[in-house]
Design a protein around this motif. Structure first.
Motif: not given
Ligand code: F6P
Length: 546
Positions: A155-158, A208-210, A213, A270, A352, A356, A501, A504, A508
Motif C-alpha cells: 500500500i502507499g509507496g509499496s 512493505s518497507k516496514t 503495515t 516509500g 502521494q 505526503e 510523514q 499518517v 494509524k
Molecule cells: O502510511 C504511510 C506510509 O508509511 C507510506 O509512507 C508508505 O509508502 C506506506 O505507508 C506503506 O508502508 P510500508 O511499505 O512500510 O508498508
C-alpha cells in the motif's frame, strides 16, 4: 525559530511583483514579437522530455526573481547535500538517496558516508534472476505449474508506483505473468482478485518497507490462508510467496524464506521506492531489461537536475512555478491531466509523492510554515476530464494551474485517434490561456444578450505542457524522476522536510484500539461522535454476523 524563505529579500520582492502579475492577462503577452519570443524562450528539454511553460502567469522578470529565490534559499546546496547522501531527512536522521537506485556504479553514491553501489547492484541482480526465472518458467508453482499471475500486496509507496508503472507500460508486454495489485484492507479488494485466480499458478509479492503495515499484513495473511485452502501444502508455500522489505526479521516471522526476500534500505523513502526491489512487480510484468530502461531514464533526469543551470533546469523550473502559484498567487490545487490513457494512475501516484512529501505545517526547525505548502494535486486523463470537471477549470470561481502531459507518438497506432487526442490537449491549454471575451461571443452571432456572460471565458488560466517523445520505460522513468525532484524543490522553498510523514501516524495509532473494540474487546473512551459510530458498527456486525 526561523522565518524560512519568507524572510529572504527576493521572497519580499516576489510578493510585490505578484501584485502586478495579478492584473496582467496572459493573452497580452502573446502579442506580436513578444509572443514569439515567449513561445520560443519558455521551453526546456531534458532526457527526451520537452516542457513548454510559456502559458504560465510569469514574465521574464518573474522567472529571474524565482531563480534568484532558488539561489537565496540554497536549492542547489540542499540538492547537492541530498546527492551526497547526507541525512536530509532530518527528523528520521536518514539520507534520501533514491538517485543511487538508478545510478551506475561509477556514479559513486554514498549514504551517510557508506558506499551503496555494491548493495544496489546485488539486489538488481537478484531481481533480474528472479524475473527471468518467473517469466521464463523455471520458477514454478508447487505442483510444477507455470506462474501466470502475480499479486503485489502493498500500500502507499509499496503499491502506487509499481501499479502506475505497470499500467503505463502494459502495452509493451503480453508474455509475462498478469499483474494484480491489492492494497486496501477492505476485503473486497483481495477477494475480487483471488476470485479470478488459480492458486497453483499464482505468486504473491508481499511488498512493505516496514513489514508491519496493517493493510498489507492483513491481506498477506488472508492470501496465505487462501493458498492453503486451495490445495497448496504448507511446506510448499515458499514457491508462492516472496517479500520485498527492509525488515528481514518480520519477513522471517511471517514465514517467508529470507532467501526469497528482496531487500532495500532505510535511505529509500516509500514514495521514492519504485526504483528499488519495490519495482519487482514491474520487472516481472515487463521484463528486467525494460525495468533497467526505466532506471536509465530516471538517471538521465537526475543528472540534468544536478548539472543544468537553473534557467534550463526542468525540475527547478516546475518546482519554482509550483511555489509561485501556491505561495504568491494563492492557488490551492493543481490539476494533472495526462492526455495518455496508460498514464491514468499518474495523478494518484503524484498525490502521494507531493502531498505526503510536502503536506506539512512546520519548517525544518519546527517553526510554523505560515505560507501555504503542498496544494491539492488532482486530475484524470484527457479527454475524459474535459467531459467532467473541465467546466470548473475554465469558468469556475477559483483557478488553478494545469499540467497537460502527452506523448508525441501514439501508444497504439489506432488510425485517426492520436491527432484528435493531441489536438484536444493543445486546445485546452490555448482556451485556458486566451479565454473568450464578450465581444468575441457577440461576433459568433449570439443574439440573446442574456446569454453573453454565460459564454464568456475569463482565460488567463495557466498551464504547463509536458511532452514525452513516446511512452516507453526510459521516458516514463524521466517523467517520474522529474516529479520527484520538482517535489524536492518545492520542499526546499517552503523550508520543510519532504522525506518524513508523521501526519499518517495518529490515525494509524487510533485505529488499533478501535479495531479491538469492533472485535468485541472492551469499550474505551472516545469523543461522543466516534463512540456513536462504533456502537452503530457493532450493532450492524451483530446483525450480519448473526
Ligand atoms: O502510511 C504511510 C506510509 O508509511 C507510506 O509512507 C508508505 O509508502 C506506506 O505507508 C506503506 O508502508 P510500508 O511499505 O512500510 O508498508
Amino acid at each position: 525559530m526561523s522565518d524560512g524563505s519568507r524572510s529572504l529579500p527576493t521572497w519580499q520582492r516576489l510578493q510585490a511583483h505578484a501584485q502586478t502579475i495579478r492584473h496582467a492577462h496572459l493573452r497580452d503577452w502573446f502579442d506580436g514579437q513578444q509572443g514569439e519570443a515567449r513561445g520560443a524562450g519558455f521551453v526546456a528539454e531534458a532526457a527526451g522530455l520537452t516542457l513548454d511553460y510559456a502559458k504560465n502567469r510569469v514574465t521574464d522578470t518573474t522567472m529571474a526573481l524565482l531563480f534568484a529565490l532558488a539561489d537565496e534559499a540554497g536549492v542547489s546546496a540542499r540538492r547537492d547535500a541530498m546527492y551526497r547522501g547526507e541525512a536530509v531527512n532530518t527528523t528520521e536522521r536518514r539520507a534520501a538517496l533514491h538517485m543511487a537506485l538508478r545510478a551506475w556504479p561509477e556514479d559513486g553514491f554514498h549514504a551517510q558516508g557508506v558506499a551503496v553501489a555494491g548493495d544496489v547492484a546485488a539486489v538488481l541482480a537478484q531481481m533480474e534472476r528472479f524475473a527471468y526465472a518467473v517469466r521464463g518458467g523455471t520458477w514454478r508453482g508447487w505442483n510444477g505449474r507455470r506462474i501466470t499471475d502475480v499479486i503485489n500486496i502493498g500500500i502507499g509507496g509499496s503499491d502506487l508506483g509499481p501499479r502506475m508503472v505497470c499500467r503505463a507500460l502494459a502495452h509493451l508486454d503480453t508474455e509475462g505473468p498478469r499483474l494484480h495489485f491489492v492494497a486496501n484492507v477492505d476485503g473486497s479488494d483481495l477477494a475480487a482478485v483471488l476470485a479470478r485466480l488459480d492458486a497453483a499458478s499464482t505468486l504473491v509479492v508481499v511488498c512493505s518497507k516496514t513489514f508491519t503495515t496493517l493493510e498489507t499484513m492483513a491481506n498477506a495473511h488472508t492470501a496465505r490462508t487462501w493458498f492453503l485452502l486451495h490445495g497448496v501444502p504448507q511446506a510448499q508455500l515458499a514457491s508462492h510467496f516472496v517479500a520485498v522489505s527492509t525488515n528481514r526479521q518480520a519477513v522471517a516471522a511471517f514465514g517467508i524464506d529470507p532467501a526469497n526476500m528482496f531487500p532495500f534500505w532505510d535511505w529509500v523513502g516509500g514514495r521514492f521506492s519504485l526504483w528499488s526491489a519495490v519495482g519487482l512487480s514491474i520487472a516481472l510484468a515487463v521484463g528486467f531489461a525494460r525495468f533497467r530502461q526505466l532506471l536509465d531514464g530516471a538517471r538521465a533526469m537526475d543528472r540534468h537536475f544536478a548539472e543544468a543551470d537553473a534557467p534550463q533546469n526542468m525540475p527547478m523550473i516546475l518546482g519554482l512555478l509550483d511555489v509561485w502559484y501556491r505561495s504568491f498567487l494563492g492557488t490551492g490545487s493543481r490539476c494533472v491531466a495526462p492526455y495518455c490513457e496508460p498514464l491514468e494512475l499518474l495523478p494518484a501516484f503524484l498525490q502521494q509523492l507531493e502531498m505526503e512529501s510536502n503536506g506539512k505545517s512546520v519548517q525544518l526547525d519546527g517553526a510554523a510554515a505560515a505560507q501555504g505548502t503542498a496544494p491539492v494535486v488532482w486530475g484524470t486523463t484527457g479527454t475524459n476530464g474535459q467531459h467532467a470537471y473541465f467546466q470548473m477549470v475554465h469558468q469556475g470561481s477559483h483557478w488553478m494551474p494545469v499540467d497537460f502531459i502527452a506523448a508525441l507518438e501514439p501508444v497504439h497506432p489506432m488510425p485517426g485517434h492520436h491527432g484528435k487526442l493531441l489536438a484536444n490537449c493543445f486546445a485546452q491549454g490555448e482556451a485556458l490561456l486566451r479565454g473568450r471575451t464578450a465581444q468575441e461571443v457577440r461576433a459568433l452571432g449570439v443574439q440573446d444578450e442574456a446569454l453573453v456572460p454565460h459564454m464568456v471565458f475569463e482565460g488567463n488560466r495557466p498551464s504547463n505542457t509536458l511532452l514525452l517523445q513516446r511512452l516507453d520505460p526510459y521516458h516514463l522513468g524521466a517523467l517520474i524522476a522529474l516529479s520527484e525532484h520538482r517535489t524536492f524543490v518545492q520542499g526546499v522553498l517552503w523550508n520543510i522536510n519532504s522525506f518524513d510523514q508523521w501526519g499518517v501516524e495518529l490515525g494509524k495509532q487510533l485505529a488499533a484500539p478501535i479495531a479491538c473494540e469492533l472485535d468485541g474487546g472492551p469499550a474505551r473512551p472516545h469523543d461522543a461522535s466516534t463512540a456513536g459510530l462504533i456502537r452503530r458498527a457493532l450493532a450492524a456486525a451483530s446483525a450480519w454476523q448473526g
